[in-house]
Scaffold this motif. Structure first.
Motif, PDB file in Angstrom:
ATOM      1  N   SER A 303      -3.166  25.988 -27.845  1.00 16.79           N
ATOM      2  CA  SER A 303      -2.958  26.872 -26.702  1.00 16.79           C
ATOM      3  C   SER A 303      -3.674  26.300 -25.484  1.00 16.79           C
ATOM      4  O   SER A 303      -4.689  25.601 -25.606  1.00 16.79           O
ATOM      5  N   TRP A 305      -5.103  28.194 -23.396  1.00 15.97           N
ATOM      6  CA  TRP A 305      -6.261  29.070 -23.176  1.00 15.97           C
ATOM      7  C   TRP A 305      -7.488  28.505 -23.893  1.00 15.97           C
ATOM      8  O   TRP A 305      -7.445  28.167 -25.066  1.00 15.97           O
ATOM      9  N   HIS A 329      -7.769  30.076 -18.592  1.00 19.68           N
ATOM     10  CA  HIS A 329      -6.533  29.299 -18.533  1.00 19.68           C
ATOM     11  C   HIS A 329      -6.657  28.265 -17.413  1.00 19.68           C
ATOM     12  O   HIS A 329      -7.325  28.506 -16.392  1.00 19.68           O
ATOM     13  N   ARG A 333      -6.607  31.900 -14.480  1.00 23.30           N
ATOM     14  CA  ARG A 333      -6.707  33.246 -15.046  1.00 23.30           C
ATOM     15  C   ARG A 333      -7.867  33.317 -16.041  1.00 23.30           C
ATOM     16  O   ARG A 333      -8.124  32.354 -16.777  1.00 23.30           O
ATOM     17  N   LEU A 400      -3.296  36.184 -28.008  1.00 21.12           N
ATOM     18  CA  LEU A 400      -2.388  35.474 -27.103  1.00 21.12           C
ATOM     19  C   LEU A 400      -1.280  36.383 -26.591  1.00 21.12           C
ATOM     20  O   LEU A 400      -0.908  36.329 -25.411  1.00 21.12           O
ATOM     21  N   ASP A 404      -0.401  37.363 -22.616  1.00 20.23           N
ATOM     22  CA  ASP A 404       0.886  37.125 -21.972  1.00 20.23           C
ATOM     23  C   ASP A 404       1.559  38.422 -21.557  1.00 20.23           C
ATOM     24  O   ASP A 404       2.580  38.405 -20.898  1.00 20.23           O
TER      25      ASP A 404
END
Length: 404
Positions: A303, A305, A329, A333, A400, A404
């Motif tokens: 990921s 992230w 991120h 973010r 996750l 999102d």
């Protein structure tokens, strides 16, 4: 830590003064003698070790000192195990059932052990001796457990552990503790607050990282009835506090008079110049297995992230909040993740009160389905956070999905 009967305190007016040993040749010799006793007892039973310790005590007037040092060695640094071919209850059942088939006699007893030894050798696919069966019959009794491991410690470190344990014992009957953590490195605050959380202590926190914090901890005797268990939790905080550079504390104590049976108020103060030495590591990566397990799973996840462990303090009125993780991120973010596992109702109420007062618009709460939030009086309708439910393990994919 030491049990109550091995604590040595004196009271000077309202001030409680715990026993502190000098790190001198005499006390180091006593500590070294006990350490050698444990080292030589490796492979022997707890009963044999206790007999050796009793001989070392003799009729010495300082028997409580030696007994206290031995308690620390036994409870914190020794591993006693049940050594038996089978679990002792099952082994006894097998032996007694086989013995009932013959007339009791020394010859019959020997034959029974030999027969069972052959059977167990085949079942377990390893050699089992009659002597192992005989020793294992009552191996589950405390005196028959075998000392299989003894962690090394220096005499000086043992004396430091003893001094710390005597001071910790003061807090068993604390009704209130006021702790001033003066201006320190932010990481030291985090460690202290994480231990407050780990030991489930109810605290009111004022201040900030730039000027320091005043922490008021409710003690066991401030509850509806005294709780030694909660007092132990407070005592466990002290070694963590020793990792903070500059601090001071004062405690109000409730002790029962030995002769009159009445409760007496005592006072105790301590600060960062106390000379006590902590045996806690300076820091630990995770507060629980649940957090560690989640972090391990995240590392194997592909990921963008990034999961970060070090999270800034979030000051809120009367407390401070330290989320378990930060998720970052590459596009900028950021989300904070707090895992709510098993806690008492008081802690659930406090935790969700913190969430409301923190007013974070980027907070994710992962809540265990095993928690009875309704019984704890927690209403999730007005909680300003994204919520994830989990059973035994928190799955990274669920987090996750919330991101999102």
């Amino acid at each position: 830590m030491l049990p109550t009967e091995l604590l040595i305190h004196r009271q000077n007016g309202e001030t409680i003064v715990p026993k502190r040993l000098n790190i001198d040749a005499k006390n180091l010799a006593v500590a070294n003698e006990l350490i050698i006793c444990f080292q030589e007892a490796l492979g022997n039973t707890q009963g044999e070790l206790d007999r050796q310790l009793s001989e070392l005590e003799g009729d010495s007037p300082d028997y409580r000192l030696k007994r206290g040092l031995a308690h620390i060695l036994k409870s914190s640094l020794s591993t006693f195990e049940v050594v038996s071919p089978l679990e002792p209850p099952e082994l006894r059942e097998r032996v007694f059932a086989l013995s009932a088939q013959s007339i009791p006699s020394p010859q019959a007893s020997g034959a029974t052990l030999n027969i069972l030894a052959d059977k167990l050798s085949q079942e377990l696919e390893r050699e089992v001796l009659p002597s192992q069966i005989q020793a294992g019959l009552y191996a589950d009794l405390a005196e028959n457990r075998i000392l299989t491991q003894f962690d090394g410690i220096t005499p000086e470190d043992l004396l430091h552990r003893y001094n710390l344990s005597q001071v910790q014992g003061v807090f068993y009957r604390a009704s209130q503790i006021t702790l001033n953590a003066h201006r320190n490195v932010p990481g030291e605050y985090k460690l202290l607050f994480r231990y407050l959380k780990l030991f489930q202590l109810m605290a009111y926190i004022e201040g900030d990282a730039d000027h320091g914090f005043t922490i008021t901890v409710d003690g066991p005797t401030s509850l509806f009835k005294p709780s030694t268990r909660y007092g132990l939790a407070i005592a466990k905080l002290l070694p963590a506090l020793l990792h903070v550079t500059k601090w001071s504390l004062s405690a109000i104590l409730q002790n029962r008079d030995t002769y009159t049976g009445t409760w007496k108020t005592g006072r105790f103060t301590l600060n960062s110049d106390c000379g006590l030495v902590s045996h806690y590591p300076p820091g630990k990566p995770y507060d629980s297995m649940l957090e560690a397990s989640f972090a391990d799973r995240w590392d194997s996840l592909k990921s963008d992230w990034v999961l970060e462990r070090e999270v800034d303090l979030i000051p809120i009125p009367g407390s401070v909040m330290i989320p378990d993780f930060r998720l970052v991120h590459p596009d900028g973010r950021t989300f904070l993740l707090e895992i709510v596992g098993y806690w008492r109702p008081e802690y659930l109420q406090k935790k969700f009160s913190q969430v409301r007062r923190a007013e974070c618009d980027n907070l994710i709460l992962a809540i265990s389905e095993r928690l009875n939030l309704e019984k704890a009086g927690v209403n999730l309708k007005d909680v300003p956070a994204r919520i994830i439910w989990f059973k035994d393990k928190l799955i990274p994919k669920a987090v996750l999905a919330a991101l999102d």
